[in-house]
Design an enzyme around this catalytic site. Structure first.
Site, PDB file in Angstrom:
ATOM      1  N   ASP A  10      19.243  -0.934   7.320  1.00  0.00           N
ATOM      2  CA  ASP A  10      19.406   0.524   7.344  1.00  0.00           C
ATOM      3  C   ASP A  10      18.344   1.279   6.523  1.00  0.00           C
ATOM      4  O   ASP A  10      18.303   1.151   5.291  1.00  0.00           O
ATOM      5  CB  ASP A  10      20.791   0.918   6.827  1.00  0.00           C
ATOM      6  CG  ASP A  10      21.930   0.199   7.545  1.00  0.00           C
ATOM      7  OD1 ASP A  10      21.738  -0.966   7.943  1.00  0.00           O
ATOM      8  OD2 ASP A  10      23.002   0.790   7.700  1.00  0.00           O
ATOM      9  N   GLU A  41      20.127   4.828  11.393  1.00  0.00           N
ATOM     10  CA  GLU A  41      21.200   5.832  11.451  1.00  0.00           C
ATOM     11  C   GLU A  41      21.296   6.677  10.182  1.00  0.00           C
ATOM     12  O   GLU A  41      21.964   7.697  10.183  1.00  0.00           O
ATOM     13  CB  GLU A  41      22.550   5.162  11.755  1.00  0.00           C
ATOM     14  CG  GLU A  41      23.104   4.398  10.578  1.00  0.00           C
ATOM     15  CD  GLU A  41      24.575   4.689  10.340  1.00  0.00           C
ATOM     16  OE1 GLU A  41      25.223   5.278  11.194  1.00  0.00           O
ATOM     17  OE2 GLU A  41      25.047   4.316   9.261  1.00  0.00           O
ATOM     18  N   ASN A  42      20.627   6.242   9.105  1.00  0.00           N
ATOM     19  CA  ASN A  42      20.622   7.013   7.857  1.00  0.00           C
ATOM     20  C   ASN A  42      19.236   7.588   7.558  1.00  0.00           C
ATOM     21  O   ASN A  42      18.953   7.976   6.419  1.00  0.00           O
ATOM     22  CB  ASN A  42      21.041   6.135   6.671  1.00  0.00           C
ATOM     23  CG  ASN A  42      22.385   5.476   6.867  1.00  0.00           C
ATOM     24  OD1 ASN A  42      22.480   4.251   6.934  1.00  0.00           O
ATOM     25  ND2 ASN A  42      23.428   6.261   6.963  1.00  0.00           N
ATOM     26  N   HIS A  69      26.835   7.219  11.868  1.00  0.00           N
ATOM     27  CA  HIS A  69      26.185   8.515  11.612  1.00  0.00           C
ATOM     28  C   HIS A  69      25.332   8.990  12.787  1.00  0.00           C
ATOM     29  O   HIS A  69      24.577   9.954  12.635  1.00  0.00           O
ATOM     30  CB  HIS A  69      25.324   8.425  10.352  1.00  0.00           C
ATOM     31  CG  HIS A  69      26.128   8.305   9.091  1.00  0.00           C
ATOM     32  ND1 HIS A  69      26.950   9.324   8.636  1.00  0.00           N
ATOM     33  CD2 HIS A  69      26.271   7.283   8.202  1.00  0.00           C
ATOM     34  CE1 HIS A  69      27.540   8.939   7.516  1.00  0.00           C
ATOM     35  NE2 HIS A  69      27.158   7.707   7.234  1.00  0.00           N
ATOM     36  N   HIS A 150      27.444  -2.887  13.469  1.00  0.00           N
ATOM     37  CA  HIS A 150      27.498  -1.928  12.366  1.00  0.00           C
ATOM     38  C   HIS A 150      28.953  -1.766  11.932  1.00  0.00           C
ATOM     39  O   HIS A 150      29.742  -1.096  12.606  1.00  0.00           O
ATOM     40  CB  HIS A 150      26.925  -0.601  12.880  1.00  0.00           C
ATOM     41  CG  HIS A 150      26.550   0.346  11.798  1.00  0.00           C
ATOM     42  ND1 HIS A 150      25.381   0.255  11.098  1.00  0.00           N
ATOM     43  CD2 HIS A 150      27.192   1.422  11.283  1.00  0.00           C
ATOM     44  CE1 HIS A 150      25.311   1.231  10.211  1.00  0.00           C
ATOM     45  NE2 HIS A 150      26.406   1.945  10.288  1.00  0.00           N
ATOM     46  N   HIS A 177      24.889  -1.818   3.522  1.00  0.00           N
ATOM     47  CA  HIS A 177      23.673  -1.580   2.727  1.00  0.00           C
ATOM     48  C   HIS A 177      23.453  -2.597   1.613  1.00  0.00           C
ATOM     49  O   HIS A 177      22.596  -2.392   0.762  1.00  0.00           O
ATOM     50  CB  HIS A 177      23.665  -0.154   2.141  1.00  0.00           C
ATOM     51  CG  HIS A 177      23.538   0.916   3.162  1.00  0.00           C
ATOM     52  ND1 HIS A 177      23.114   2.201   2.865  1.00  0.00           N
ATOM     53  CD2 HIS A 177      23.766   0.912   4.493  1.00  0.00           C
ATOM     54  CE1 HIS A 177      23.110   2.932   3.962  1.00  0.00           C
ATOM     55  NE2 HIS A 177      23.510   2.176   4.957  1.00  0.00           N
TER      56      HIS A 177
END
Ligand code: FE2
Length: 261
Positions: A10, A41-42, A69, A150, A177
């Site tokens: 990520d 996505e972040n 997200h 995810h 993460h």
């Protein structure tokens, strides 16, 4: 014949994007991957992705995967169906924008990249087990399949691993993460790791400054999280897969990036 996939964990905010962009050429030289996949996505300040960031990151990756997200930046609905390097979780409700998988041609072979999302401690979505089972069956002619799963719960990630062992080439967890040390090849030939880790600041909480996160935990004040900027690292995995779709090797990587270098 075999292919090598580099998966990047990520990418969080601008520090994560800079880390990724600064290290990717060296990583390509060192590992010589045939495919680069990154979870993005972040990428936009920790929450979702913009078109500008998509255009930037997609220069360095073959596929960008997403997660819970995916819709945080509302503008995504105006472009996700017009671009070809981003996939969102395949088990979102039927009719959602975007697509949950992509098939690449690599060294003359089809390589299917799938993004899926878990349901434990996460928002309700369709069952990743039944959606993936059906999808994998439908594309049984594609030998090499890679899944970015995810999910929050390690138990659900391991369950997907055992459920799909031998049916896909690799299952790489994202979202927590924190890189896990459980990488292995499962008995029927699927490479597995519970979480590939994170690309960005490793001095906070999941890539964010810990001060605001502590306010949330200690005082239950919903402070907006801000991306932190120090102790930068790129986490990911390298996976080798043969032309029958069996994984040969999975290796964790975690590369520090000195921004002032
Ligand atoms: Fe996530």
């Amino acid at each position: 014949m075999q292919i090598r996939i580099l998966f990047v964990g990520d990418i969080v905010g601008k520090p994560g994007r800079n880390t990724f962009k600064s290290l990717i050429d060296d990583l390509k030289r060192e590992y010589e991957p045939d495919v680069v996949i990154a979870n993005a996505e972040n990428a936009a300040d920790g929450f979702g992705i913009t078109k500008k960031i998509y255009d930037d990151l997609s220069k360095y990756a073959d596929v960008l995967t997403m997660g819970n997200h995916v819709w945080d930046k509302e503008e995504i609905f105006s472009w996700i169906d017009d671009v070809d390097k981003i996939i969102r979780p395949v088990n979102l409700p039927v009719g959602s924008a975007g697509c949950g998988f992509k098939i690449l041609t690599v060294k003359g072979m089809d390589v299917m990249v799938i993004n899926a999302i878990g349901r434990v401690f996460m928002n309700p979505v369709d069952s990743p087990f039944s959606v993936l089972d059906e999808l994998i069956d439908r594309y049984s002619n594609v030998s090499i399949k890679f899944i970015d799963f995810h999910a929050e719960a390690t138990s659900e990630k391991q369950a997907i691993g055992w459920f799909l062992d031998g049916k896909v080439s690799a299952i790489v967890g994202t979202h927590t993460h924190v890189q896990t040390a459980d990488e292995r090849i499962l008995p029927k030939g699927t490479a597995y790791i519970s979480d590939a880790g994170m690309t960005g600041c490793h001095d906070g909480i999941l890539g964010f400054k810990y001060e605001e996160a502590l306010e949330r935990f200690i005082k239950a004040i919903p402070k907006r999280l801000k991306v932190c900027k120090t102790n930068l690292k790129l986490d990911g995995v390298i996976i080798d897969i043969d032309d029958s779709g069996k994984a040969l090797k999975i290796q964790r990587i975690s590369k520090p990036f000195k921004a002032d270098k």
